[in-house]
Design an enzyme around this catalytic site. Structure first.
Site, PDB file in Angstrom:
ATOM      1  N   LYS A   1      15.769  39.521  -9.160  1.00  0.00           N
ATOM      2  CA  LYS A   1      14.777  38.504  -9.540  1.00  0.00           C
ATOM      3  C   LYS A   1      13.455  38.744  -8.817  1.00  0.00           C
ATOM      4  O   LYS A   1      13.429  38.965  -7.622  1.00  0.00           O
ATOM      5  CB  LYS A   1      15.309  37.104  -9.183  1.00  0.00           C
ATOM      6  CG  LYS A   1      14.292  35.986  -9.382  1.00  0.00           C
ATOM      7  CD  LYS A   1      14.906  34.608  -9.097  1.00  0.00           C
ATOM      8  CE  LYS A   1      14.360  33.997  -7.835  1.00  0.00           C
ATOM      9  NZ  LYS A   1      14.866  32.664  -7.554  1.00  0.00           N
TER      10      LYS A   1
ATOM     11  N   GLN B   1      10.137  26.117   2.242  1.00  0.00           N
ATOM     12  CA  GLN B   1       8.989  26.537   3.072  1.00  0.00           C
ATOM     13  C   GLN B   1       9.520  26.832   4.476  1.00  0.00           C
ATOM     14  O   GLN B   1       9.257  26.101   5.425  1.00  0.00           O
ATOM     15  CB  GLN B   1       7.945  25.423   3.101  1.00  0.00           C
ATOM     16  CG  GLN B   1       7.351  25.126   1.727  1.00  0.00           C
ATOM     17  CD  GLN B   1       6.249  24.082   1.813  1.00  0.00           C
ATOM     18  OE1 GLN B   1       5.393  24.138   2.686  1.00  0.00           O
ATOM     19  NE2 GLN B   1       6.269  23.121   0.911  1.00  0.00           N
TER      20      GLN B   1
ATOM     21  N   ARG C   1       9.787  36.824  -8.248  1.00  0.00           N
ATOM     22  CA  ARG C   1       9.077  35.561  -8.478  1.00  0.00           C
ATOM     23  C   ARG C   1       7.576  35.809  -8.611  1.00  0.00           C
ATOM     24  O   ARG C   1       6.972  36.474  -7.787  1.00  0.00           O
ATOM     25  CB  ARG C   1       9.358  34.584  -7.320  1.00  0.00           C
ATOM     26  CG  ARG C   1       8.785  33.200  -7.542  1.00  0.00           C
ATOM     27  CD  ARG C   1       9.258  32.196  -6.498  1.00  0.00           C
ATOM     28  NE  ARG C   1      10.589  31.659  -6.743  1.00  0.00           N
ATOM     29  CZ  ARG C   1      10.874  30.754  -7.672  1.00  0.00           C
ATOM     30  NH1 ARG C   1       9.934  30.308  -8.464  1.00  0.00           N
ATOM     31  NH2 ARG C   1      12.103  30.314  -7.813  1.00  0.00           N
TER      32      ARG C   1
ATOM     33  N   ASP D   1      19.931  35.912  -7.623  1.00  0.00           N
ATOM     34  CA  ASP D   1      18.938  36.682  -6.852  1.00  0.00           C
ATOM     35  C   ASP D   1      19.609  37.212  -5.587  1.00  0.00           C
ATOM     36  O   ASP D   1      20.755  36.857  -5.271  1.00  0.00           O
ATOM     37  CB  ASP D   1      17.691  35.848  -6.514  1.00  0.00           C
ATOM     38  CG  ASP D   1      18.024  34.553  -5.769  1.00  0.00           C
ATOM     39  OD1 ASP D   1      19.012  34.531  -5.020  1.00  0.00           O
ATOM     40  OD2 ASP D   1      17.280  33.565  -5.933  1.00  0.00           O
TER      41      ASP D   1
ATOM     42  N   ASP E   1       0.811  -1.231   0.000  1.00  0.00           N
ATOM     43  CA  ASP E   1       0.000   0.000   0.000  1.00  0.00           C
ATOM     44  C   ASP E   1       0.840   1.275   0.000  1.00  0.00           C
ATOM     45  O   ASP E   1       0.319   2.374   0.098  1.00  0.00           O
ATOM     46  CB  ASP E   1      -0.945   0.006   1.214  1.00  0.00           C
ATOM     47  CG  ASP E   1      -0.188  -0.036   2.531  1.00  0.00           C
ATOM     48  OD1 ASP E   1       1.062  -0.108   2.505  1.00  0.00           O
ATOM     49  OD2 ASP E   1      -0.822   0.025   3.598  1.00  0.00           O
TER      50      ASP E   1
ATOM     51  N   HIS F   1      18.768  25.593   1.934  1.00  0.00           N
ATOM     52  CA  HIS F   1      18.259  26.744   1.183  1.00  0.00           C
ATOM     53  C   HIS F   1      18.510  28.048   1.943  1.00  0.00           C
ATOM     54  O   HIS F   1      18.903  29.053   1.361  1.00  0.00           O
ATOM     55  CB  HIS F   1      16.771  26.556   0.893  1.00  0.00           C
ATOM     56  CG  HIS F   1      16.168  27.742   0.235  1.00  0.00           C
ATOM     57  ND1 HIS F   1      16.585  28.195  -0.991  1.00  0.00           N
ATOM     58  CD2 HIS F   1      15.205  28.600   0.649  1.00  0.00           C
ATOM     59  CE1 HIS F   1      15.896  29.273  -1.313  1.00  0.00           C
ATOM     60  NE2 HIS F   1      15.064  29.538  -0.333  1.00  0.00           N
TER      61      HIS F   1
ATOM     62  N   ASP G   1      23.725  28.908  -7.669  1.00  0.00           N
ATOM     63  CA  ASP G   1      22.480  28.866  -6.889  1.00  0.00           C
ATOM     64  C   ASP G   1      22.543  27.651  -5.971  1.00  0.00           C
ATOM     65  O   ASP G   1      23.362  26.754  -6.180  1.00  0.00           O
ATOM     66  CB  ASP G   1      21.267  28.779  -7.829  1.00  0.00           C
ATOM     67  CG  ASP G   1      20.055  29.504  -7.249  1.00  0.00           C
ATOM     68  OD1 ASP G   1      20.025  29.719  -6.028  1.00  0.00           O
ATOM     69  OD2 ASP G   1      19.145  29.848  -8.025  1.00  0.00           O
TER      70      ASP G   1
HETATM   71  C1  R5P Z   1      15.323  30.465  -4.658  1.00  0.00           C
HETATM   72  O1  R5P Z   1      15.294  31.261  -3.757  1.00  0.00           O
HETATM   73  C2  R5P Z   1      16.314  29.367  -4.777  1.00  0.00           C
HETATM   74  O2  R5P Z   1      17.571  29.741  -4.323  1.00  0.00           O
HETATM   75  C3  R5P Z   1      16.407  28.872  -6.194  1.00  0.00           C
HETATM   76  O3  R5P Z   1      16.831  29.935  -7.016  1.00  0.00           O
HETATM   77  C4  R5P Z   1      15.090  28.401  -6.698  1.00  0.00           C
HETATM   78  O4  R5P Z   1      14.437  27.667  -5.722  1.00  0.00           O
HETATM   79  C5  R5P Z   1      15.248  27.577  -7.923  1.00  0.00           C
HETATM   80  O5  R5P Z   1      13.978  27.211  -8.375  1.00  0.00           O
HETATM   81  P1  R5P Z   1      13.651  27.210  -9.914  1.00  0.00           P
HETATM   82  O6  R5P Z   1      14.730  26.419 -10.590  1.00  0.00           O
HETATM   83  O7  R5P Z   1      12.293  26.554  -9.993  1.00  0.00           O
HETATM   84  O8  R5P Z   1      13.618  28.629 -10.369  1.00  0.00           O
END
Ligand code: R5P
Length: 325
Positions: free
Chosen positions: A194, A97, A196, A171, A37, A130, A221
């Protein structure tokens, strides 16, 4: 000294094997599987009583499954009387998150930290979280590593002079990371503005710093997820006259349109570490260069086990063992 035992979840067994190779230790024998399951299940096939246990599992796709698997593995080792359990999480899912940036949303990164502690983890090892503040979500020791040494070492082998290089932060959140790369590989610094719009759509237009024209641009990144951020940033620097564009990230999440976007973007090479395994569909992107962070994780495990300094490790060791493949 308490003997060491290393176990691997199913999320990235090749990385666990490389870490064990670095340590000269065998992978522990644990059955990790799913009930029909879909429930996660594991059984330790050897004695862990009184052992110093390390469980390696990035909580990457399928995120909920790999996270749950890690939790049951920790619970299993705790109930089998392990002396200490360290969760080695090369990629920490749910990390984005990490705050309530609007009303009525969860802080899922904190929830994950609570779950890991509740399951019985005594320590955590994470790599390029992150946001560094996630360390504070845990009330147990957390060693926060970075894949930067192997990435910078690779970049230095490319042979560009600092005068030809510009390091670009895609960013504002990545500025600190970019400045560290400038110290390691040289060059000037540029930052992209940047904005979003959604989980997969971003807008990038303005650049602060530089110069870009005629330079080899390195964009760093923490992760490439849908590729929107990094591909948009690559387009901006190319339009501003960069002669070559390299992008580098610790975590290749590579979901949704990522591969198509990276293929189409004006990017010469995509440098990724091996915290997350590539899927067969990712392998068709020929411009990916993968570097292993097994030596960084392996050395960290060794030092935690031997009660040695981790910060000293970055000062005294050059991670020339990051394999290229
Ligand atoms: C954002 O703050 C992170 O550092 C990455 O730049 C981001 O999460 C990357 O996500 P995506 O490739 O979907 O733009």
């Amino acid at each position: 000294m308490t003997p060491m035992k290393i176990f691997s979840g199913t999320a990235n067994r090749p990385l666990s094997e490389k870490i064990c190779e670095y340590l000269g230790e065998p992978l522990g024998n644990m059955t990790v599987e799913k009930f029909p399951d879909g429930e996660s299940f594991c059984r330790i096939e050897e004695d862990v009583r009184g052992k110093d246990v390390f469980i390696i599992q990035p909580t990457c796709r399928p995120v909920n499954d790999t996270l749950m698997e890690l939790l049951v593995m920790i619970d299993c080792c705790r109930r089998a009387s392990a002396d200490r359990i360290t969760a080695v999480i090369p990629y920490f899912g749910y990390a984005r998150q990490d705050r309530k940036d609007e009303g009525r949303v969860p802080i899922s990164a904190k929830l994950c930290a609570n779950l890991l502690e509740c399951a019985g983890a005594n320590r955590v090892v994470a790599l390029d979280l992150h946001s560094a503040q996630i360390q504070g979500f845990f009330d147990i020791p957390l060693d926060h590593l970075s894949a930067s040494p192997v990435i910078d070492e690779y970049i230095n082998t490319l042979g560009y002079s600092p005068e030809e290089v510009v390091v670009v932060s895609p960013d504002a959140g990545s500025i600190k990371r970019a400045t560290k790369h400038v110290s390691a590989v040289g060059g000037s610094l540029a930052i992209i503005d940047k904005r979003r719009h959604s989980g997969s759509e971003v807008e990038q237009a303005h650049i602060i710093g530089g110069p870009i024209e005629g330079r080899v641009a390195f964009l760093f990144d923490d992760m490439i997820s849908t590729g929107g951020s990094i591909c948009g940033a690559a387009k901006v620097v190319k339009e501003m006259g960069a002669k070559k564009v390299y992008v580098a990230a610790s975590h290749g999440v590579l979901c949704g349109p990522a591969i198509e976007r990276l293929e189409a973007a004006p990017i010469d090479e995509v440098v990724l570490s091996d915290t997350i395994p590539l899927l067969p569909e990712h392998q068709k992107l020929k411009k990916i260069k993968r570097l292993s962070c097994a030596s960084i994780l392996g050395e960290t495990i060794k030092r935690i086990h031997n009660h040695e300094s981790i910060s000293q490790m970055y000062k005294s060791l050059r991670f020339t063992t990051g394999q290229y493949f």
